[in-house]
Enzyme design. Structure first.
Site, PDB file in Angstrom:
ATOM      1  N   GLY A   1       0.858  -1.342   0.023  1.00  0.00           N
ATOM      2  CA  GLY A   1       0.064  -0.011   0.033  1.00  0.00           C
ATOM      3  C   GLY A   1       0.835   1.317   0.107  1.00  0.00           C
ATOM      4  N   ALA A   2       1.888   1.119  -0.552  1.00  0.00           N
ATOM      5  CA  ALA A   2       2.853   2.414  -0.601  1.00  0.00           C
ATOM      6  C   ALA A   2       2.641   3.475  -1.686  1.00  0.00           C
ATOM      7  CB  ALA A   2       4.294   1.760  -0.791  1.00  0.00           C
TER       8      ALA A   2
ATOM      9  N   ALA B   1     -12.386  -4.404  13.759  1.00  0.00           N
ATOM     10  CA  ALA B   1     -12.117  -5.972  13.778  1.00  0.00           C
ATOM     11  C   ALA B   1     -10.866  -6.520  13.136  1.00  0.00           C
ATOM     12  CB  ALA B   1     -13.349  -6.813  13.166  1.00  0.00           C
TER      13      ALA B   1
ATOM     14  N   ILE C   1      -4.636  10.666  11.209  1.00  0.00           N
ATOM     15  CA  ILE C   1      -3.325  10.872  10.394  1.00  0.00           C
ATOM     16  C   ILE C   1      -3.930  11.721   9.201  1.00  0.00           C
ATOM     17  CG2 ILE C   1      -1.227  10.238   9.092  1.00  0.00           C
ATOM     18  CD1 ILE C   1      -1.414   9.713  12.312  1.00  0.00           C
TER      19      ILE C   1
ATOM     20  N   LYS D   1      -8.020  -4.460  12.399  1.00  0.00           N
ATOM     21  CA  LYS D   1      -7.023  -3.809  12.987  1.00  0.00           C
ATOM     22  C   LYS D   1      -6.604  -4.614  14.366  1.00  0.00           C
ATOM     23  CE  LYS D   1      -5.697  -1.097   9.659  1.00  0.00           C
ATOM     24  NZ  LYS D   1      -4.457  -1.205   9.067  1.00  0.00           N
TER      25      LYS D   1
ATOM     26  N   ASP E   1      -2.597  -7.524  -5.835  1.00  0.00           N
ATOM     27  CA  ASP E   1      -3.712  -7.475  -4.771  1.00  0.00           C
ATOM     28  C   ASP E   1      -3.030  -8.551  -3.724  1.00  0.00           C
ATOM     29  OD1 ASP E   1      -5.793  -7.705  -3.352  1.00  0.00           O
ATOM     30  OD2 ASP E   1      -7.138  -8.566  -4.633  1.00  0.00           O
TER      31      ASP E   1
ATOM     32  N   SER F   1      -4.047   0.104  13.989  1.00  0.00           N
ATOM     33  CA  SER F   1      -4.744   1.720  14.224  1.00  0.00           C
ATOM     34  C   SER F   1      -5.445   1.635  15.912  1.00  0.00           C
ATOM     35  CB  SER F   1      -6.066   1.764  13.243  1.00  0.00           C
ATOM     36  OG  SER F   1      -6.930   2.703  13.713  1.00  0.00           O
TER      37      SER F   1
ATOM     38  N   ASN G   1       1.101  -2.340   5.198  1.00  0.00           N
ATOM     39  CA  ASN G   1       0.515  -0.988   5.335  1.00  0.00           C
ATOM     40  C   ASN G   1      -0.690  -1.011   4.630  1.00  0.00           C
ATOM     41  OD1 ASN G   1       0.305   2.094   5.683  1.00  0.00           O
ATOM     42  ND2 ASN G   1       0.353   1.823   3.432  1.00  0.00           N
TER      43      ASN G   1
ATOM     44  N   TYR H   1     -13.360  -2.191  10.189  1.00  0.00           N
ATOM     45  CA  TYR H   1     -12.214  -1.863  10.204  1.00  0.00           C
ATOM     46  C   TYR H   1     -11.715  -2.107  11.626  1.00  0.00           C
ATOM     47  CZ  TYR H   1      -8.192   1.631   9.752  1.00  0.00           C
ATOM     48  OH  TYR H   1      -7.144   2.288   9.691  1.00  0.00           O
TER      49      TYR H   1
END
Length: 248
Positions: free
Chosen positions: A14-15, A158, A189, A160, A64, A143, A91, A156
């Site tokens: 995810g960069a 769950a 962020i 993280k 993916d 997170s 990430n 989300y």
């Protein structure tokens, strides 16, 4: 304290933008060569070009990572193009927000697939390389939502929280091969995800943050660079909140 990553190779998923881009560039500044993985080949290519501009080697990898083939290809591509793999930064992540009673199974499944399944698959593939060379760093982006929960983000949260549990288990399994596993838990962020929030929502968020401001992607990147370094060699199984004090 040795924070240099000279001679190391990192893979960041995810960069192509946001936190992932900041992490990839910071690792390059610290001396690492970086494989830039993203589902968007244009953004991964652009970040790889920036890394080249910093004088480091880079590889752009599209795929993916929620599928085993994509995760394995990302790891294999890093090793093939850059010679080895020392650091994995998990990430890649998405949100599909909605209240529980209105949340579709598709939105639940997709968030868990990218955020948690992808972290599992990439970690598994990278661990095969790292355990053989008896050195490695696996750093996953969780997170504070995975710690404290949040209305409208059950999927989300769950995913993280799962990343945190996975990280602690990896730390126990891989420690004997000198491979550490840690997580960072960013708060709010400033990225594309938060830019779309209404001003009133942003104002309400700031009241929850003791430092009185949102963080920047560079705040997360600095912490990850530390955890990737030799200086963090005795740290494993930890979750570092980068949230301005919100979840303390």
């Amino acid at each position: 304290m040795n924070l240099s990553l000279a001679g190391k190779v990192a893979l960041v998923t995810g960069a192509g933008q946001g936190i992932g881009k900041a992490v990839a560039l910071e690792l390059a500044r610290q001396g690492a060569d970086v494989a830039v993985a993203d589902i968007n080949d244009q953004t991964s290519g652009a970040v790889a070009a920036e890394i080249h501009g910093l004088g480091r080697k880079a590889a752009a990898i599209a795929g993916d990572i929620s599928q085993a083939e994509g995760a394995e290809s990302a790891v294999d591509g890093a090793v093939k193009d850059l010679g080895r793999l020392d650091i994995l930064v998990n990430n890649a992540g998405i949100t599909r927000d909605g209240l529980l009673l209105r949340m579709s199974e598709a939105d639940w499944d997709r968030v868990l697939a990218i955020n948690l399944r992808g972290t599992f698959l990439c970690s598994k593939a990278a661990a095969k390389v790292m355990t053989k060379q008896r050195w490695g760093r696996i750093i996953s982006v969780a997170s504070v939502i995975g710690i404290r929960g949040n209305a409208g983000q059950a999927n989300y949260a769950a995913s993280k929280a799962g990343v945190i549990g996975l990280t602690k288990s990896l730390a126990r399994e891989l420690a004997g091969r000198n491979v550490t596993a840690n997580a960072v838990a960013p708060g709010f962020i400033q990225t594309a995800m938060t830019d779309v929030l209404p001003d009133k929502v942003k104002e309400q968020i700031l009241t929850q943050i003791p430092l009185g401001r949102m963080g920047g992607p560079e705040d997360v990147a600095a912490a990850i660079a530390f955890l990737a370094s030799e200086a963090a060699g005795y740290i494993t199984g930890q979750v570092l909140a980068i949230d301005g004090g919100m979840a303390m």
